[in-house]
Design a protein around this motif. Sequence first.
Motif, PDB file in Angstrom:
ATOM      1  N   LYS A   1      56.059  57.013  51.488  1.00  0.00           N
ATOM      2  CA  LYS A   1      56.440  55.998  52.015  1.00  0.00           C
ATOM      3  C   LYS A   1      57.325  56.303  53.007  1.00  0.00           C
ATOM      4  O   LYS A   1      57.790  57.356  53.332  1.00  0.00           O
TER       5      LYS A   1
ATOM      6  N   LYS B   1      51.282  58.672  47.107  1.00  0.00           N
ATOM      7  CA  LYS B   1      51.273  57.878  48.541  1.00  0.00           C
ATOM      8  C   LYS B   1      52.773  57.997  49.018  1.00  0.00           C
ATOM      9  O   LYS B   1      53.672  57.483  48.494  1.00  0.00           O
TER      10      LYS B   1
ATOM     11  N   ASP C   1      46.020  58.340  55.484  1.00  0.00           N
ATOM     12  CA  ASP C   1      46.736  57.437  54.631  1.00  0.00           C
ATOM     13  C   ASP C   1      47.961  57.789  54.017  1.00  0.00           C
ATOM     14  O   ASP C   1      48.378  57.227  52.999  1.00  0.00           O
ATOM     15  N   THR C   2      48.372  59.148  54.393  1.00  0.00           N
ATOM     16  CA  THR C   2      49.567  59.549  54.251  1.00  0.00           C
ATOM     17  C   THR C   2      49.567  59.817  52.517  1.00  0.00           C
ATOM     18  O   THR C   2      50.732  59.292  51.665  1.00  0.00           O
ATOM     19  N   THR C   3      48.575  60.421  51.981  1.00  0.00           N
ATOM     20  CA  THR C   3      48.575  60.579  50.248  1.00  0.00           C
ATOM     21  C   THR C   3      48.323  61.968  50.116  1.00  0.00           C
ATOM     22  O   THR C   3      47.602  62.745  51.145  1.00  0.00           O
TER      23      THR C   3
ATOM     24  N   LYS D   1      58.040  57.515  47.024  1.00  0.00           N
ATOM     25  CA  LYS D   1      56.515  57.740  46.907  1.00  0.00           C
ATOM     26  C   LYS D   1      55.849  56.786  45.693  1.00  0.00           C
ATOM     27  O   LYS D   1      56.571  56.576  44.814  1.00  0.00           O
ATOM     28  N   ASP D   2      54.819  56.467  45.885  1.00  0.00           N
ATOM     29  CA  ASP D   2      54.115  55.679  44.626  1.00  0.00           C
ATOM     30  C   ASP D   2      52.978  56.652  44.202  1.00  0.00           C
ATOM     31  O   ASP D   2      52.385  57.584  44.936  1.00  0.00           O
TER      32      ASP D   2
ATOM     33  N   LEU E   1      47.210  60.665  42.825  1.00  0.00           N
ATOM     34  CA  LEU E   1      47.714  60.587  44.155  1.00  0.00           C
ATOM     35  C   LEU E   1      48.969  60.122  44.338  1.00  0.00           C
ATOM     36  O   LEU E   1      49.322  58.971  43.742  1.00  0.00           O
TER      37      LEU E   1
ATOM     38  N   SER F   1      56.187  53.489  40.715  1.00  0.00           N
ATOM     39  CA  SER F   1      56.513  53.303  41.994  1.00  0.00           C
ATOM     40  C   SER F   1      57.978  53.975  42.193  1.00  0.00           C
ATOM     41  O   SER F   1      58.752  53.263  41.634  1.00  0.00           O
TER      42      SER F   1
END
Length: 228
Positions: free
Chosen positions: A25, A23, A80-82, A10-11, A21, A6
């Motif tokens: 933020k 993600k 989903d912003t990935t 980004k995650d 992947l 995390s």
Amino acid sequence: MKLVYSGKTKDVFSLENGNYLLKFKDDCTGKDGVFDPGENSVGLTIDGVGDVNLRMSIYFFEKINAAGIRTHYVSANLNDTTMEVLPAKVFGKGLEVICRHKAVGSFFRRYGEYIEEGADLPAYVETTFKNDAKGDPLVTKDGLVVLGVMTAEQYDAIKAQTQQITKIVADDLKEKGLVLYDIKFEFGYDPQGNVMLIDEIASGNMRVYKDGKYIDPMTLSKLFFAEK
């Protein structure tokens, strides 16, 4: 999916196919509620910033891939912003690569007695270790090789790719009346040792001017997509 890391903006999740992947933020680095891409901690949340950073990354990664330059980009999902990416190892504990077209920022602070502020630079490439406590120290090609961070051949590949990618970004911005002063990248390598561009290509990683005036990252993102 399994959460691997995390980060500030980004995650990172591992996927069953061996890829990862990212993600994006809406968290931003800054201080006292003011957005600052140079800060090392999350200072605020801006609705939609993850989406626009992903959109710009998709745009440039696809251009760079099409130019035959290796990146970790596979695909993205704006819903989903990935972004799905190939696995890559970072150099050392993290390395940043900067390409400079103008003598500004930390470059001018270091070398101001030898050059005028804003002077042209020939796609000058420098590398710094990612280390907040030590102020992201500069490291030379010889230093990287001696320390076992990378081979001389990997450094040469990073330098060449950095200059190629910077030209792609700068030429695109120029068409929109925007001038790229400098840009920051991250590189990694695959299991065979091949260098590849990783992370993201977003407005917070570049210094851009329009009509002689600095454009902050959020405004730059709006200008970039408004004029496309």
